[in-house]
Write an enzyme that holds these catalytic residues in place. Structure first.
Site, PDB file in Angstrom:
ATOM      1  N   LYS A 133      15.106  50.723  24.107  1.00 36.40           N
ATOM      2  CA  LYS A 133      16.612  50.644  23.941  1.00 36.40           C
ATOM      3  C   LYS A 133      17.074  51.793  22.914  1.00 36.40           C
ATOM      4  O   LYS A 133      18.210  52.156  22.938  1.00 36.40           O
ATOM      5  CB  LYS A 133      17.170  49.211  23.455  1.00 36.40           C
ATOM      6  CG  LYS A 133      17.066  48.294  24.648  1.00 36.40           C
ATOM      7  CD  LYS A 133      17.642  47.110  24.400  1.00 36.40           C
ATOM      8  CE  LYS A 133      17.502  46.026  25.708  1.00 36.40           C
ATOM      9  NZ  LYS A 133      17.956  44.552  25.616  1.00 36.40           N
ATOM     10  N   LYS A 162      11.889  47.717  35.061  1.00 31.53           N
ATOM     11  CA  LYS A 162      12.489  46.331  35.019  1.00 31.53           C
ATOM     12  C   LYS A 162      14.012  46.254  35.672  1.00 31.53           C
ATOM     13  O   LYS A 162      14.873  47.310  35.062  1.00 31.53           O
ATOM     14  CB  LYS A 162      12.296  45.892  33.614  1.00 31.53           C
ATOM     15  CG  LYS A 162      12.657  44.429  33.304  1.00 31.53           C
ATOM     16  CD  LYS A 162      12.489  44.175  31.933  1.00 31.53           C
ATOM     17  CE  LYS A 162      13.802  44.171  31.108  1.00 31.53           C
ATOM     18  NZ  LYS A 162      14.512  43.072  30.796  1.00 31.53           N
ATOM     19  N   LYS A 170      20.034  44.090  32.926  1.00 31.67           N
ATOM     20  CA  LYS A 170      21.573  43.796  32.876  1.00 31.67           C
ATOM     21  C   LYS A 170      22.299  44.834  32.311  1.00 31.67           C
ATOM     22  O   LYS A 170      23.359  45.230  32.702  1.00 31.67           O
ATOM     23  CB  LYS A 170      21.833  42.360  31.826  1.00 31.67           C
ATOM     24  CG  LYS A 170      21.671  41.581  32.210  1.00 31.67           C
ATOM     25  CD  LYS A 170      22.521  40.417  31.224  1.00 31.67           C
ATOM     26  CE  LYS A 170      21.545  39.320  30.720  1.00 31.67           C
ATOM     27  NZ  LYS A 170      20.705  39.601  29.451  1.00 31.67           N
TER      28      LYS A 170
END
Ligand code: AQP
Length: 325
Positions: free
Chosen positions: A109, A190, A193
């Site tokens: 991230k 993956k 969201k």
């Protein structure tokens, strides 16, 4: 069995969240289960205040629509219980900087974020606080959260060794199938969201037509061999795992029943639509009564607070903090 888990209001829920987390939450619900909309975690990435408020309510409604019964479990919003942030600070003073920088999700991230917030580094500690506050034994999560669970266990053990027995050491529970649902267009990544991948992500509230289109376009391979093999055939393995997650069957047994990818995709679409359509209907009804949802969350926060207060005080006493007199 004391159970705790949470979901971030960081975007629209997808079938990975449903199979990896929500479906397990529903199975494990009892008066000893605590489920949480972890809104403080969503602040680690860029989010508008209006959007955060909206998503927090939407997520709580989606959790109820998925089958969580507020009469049978405790459902609440993390920031409504101030002990989460308070215990997080105590645990930050037990965690090491090095172990936090080694977290895979932080590395991924922070590579994507413009300007990395300190909270992105420390949020696994807040997650540990979320879990430890409830003397949690089991944490139902998807496979991507295993490393964070390991950190929660390490922090609990380190705290207990240093300051005396204070916390229950929790363990992760992942589902037998679909513990890590992958993006339909890039089956080595993956489903997520917060990463935009319209065709690669099936949202909980997608229409049957959208689900059919996305499954039909899902990347597989060209040899046509029906086999459950993550190494050689990740796209097909992902579809088989999702199918298994929705039906409770074994992915190998499903593979043995089919000869053509098209037939598998058609039946997978049907199984998904059958499971998701009633959730969408309940969700729309719940969104029409915001006052009822707010009252459920207020009751949940009061119940959660009374448990969290006891654990927090135990930890504060153990570490040497004083009380006002
Ligand atoms: N692809 C997935 N397959 C199976 N389980 C998954 N989970 C998330 N993605 C998958 C599980 O859903 C729960 C929600 O966790 P979260 O809100 O903390 O988000 P996350 O794990 O960081 O994953 P997301 O949904 O992709 O959100 P962003 O993009 O915000 O990071 C967890 O139990 C998780 O394991």
């Amino acid at each position: 069995m004391r159970v705790f888990s949470g979901i971030q209001p960081s975007g629209d829920l997808h079938v990975g969240n449903y199979l990896g987390a929500l479906q397990q939450f529903v199975r494990a619900q009892s008066l000893d289960a605590f489920y949480c909309v972890v809104d403080l975690h969503a602040l680690t990435l860029d989010v508008e205040p209006v959007a955060l408020r909206e998503r927090t309510t939407e997520l709580a409604a989606a959790m109820v629509a998925s089958g969580l019964d507020p009469e049978r479990c405790t459902l609440f919003v993390q920031s409504h219980v101030s002990y989460h942030a308070q215990l997080s600070w105590l645990l930050e003073c037990v965690a090491g900087y090095g172990e936090l920088t080694r977290m895979t999700q932080f590395k991924e991230k922070s590579d994507r974020a413009h300007g990395v917030r300190a909270g992105l580094l420390t949020y696994p500690v807040l997650m540990a606080a979320d879990i430890l506050l409830y003397d949690t034994e089991e944490v139902p999560v998807g496979d991507d959260q295993r490393q964070h669970l390991e950190l929660a266990r390490n922090l609990a053990e380190r705290f207990n060794n240093r300051y005396g027995n204070t916390f229950t050491v929790p363990r992760a529970v992942t589902p037998a199938a679909a513990a890590r649902v992958m993006d339909l267009q890039q089956p080595t990544r993956k489903m997520s969201k917060s990463v935009a991948s319209e065709l690669g992500t099936i949202y909980l509230f997608d229409s049957p037509e959208a689900i059919a289109r996305k499954v039909a376009k899902a990347v597989t391979d060209t040899d046509g061999e029906m086999a459950f093999d993550w190494e050689r055939k990740p796209g097909l393995a992902n579809l088989l795992e999702m199918f298994a997650g929705f039906t409770g069957e074994d992915p190998r047994a499903i593979a043995a029943r089919y000869h053509r990818y098209g037939d598998l995709k058609r039946d997978l679409t049907e199984a998904m639509v059958e499971a998701l359509a009633p959730i969408g209907e309940r969700y729309r009804a719940l969104r029409e009564d915001p006052a009822q949802l707010a009252s459920v969350l207020a009751i949940g926060a009061a119940r959660a607070s009374s448990v969290a207060a006891t654990t927090y005080q135990r930890a504060a006493d153990a570490i040497g903090l004083t009380h006002p007199t």
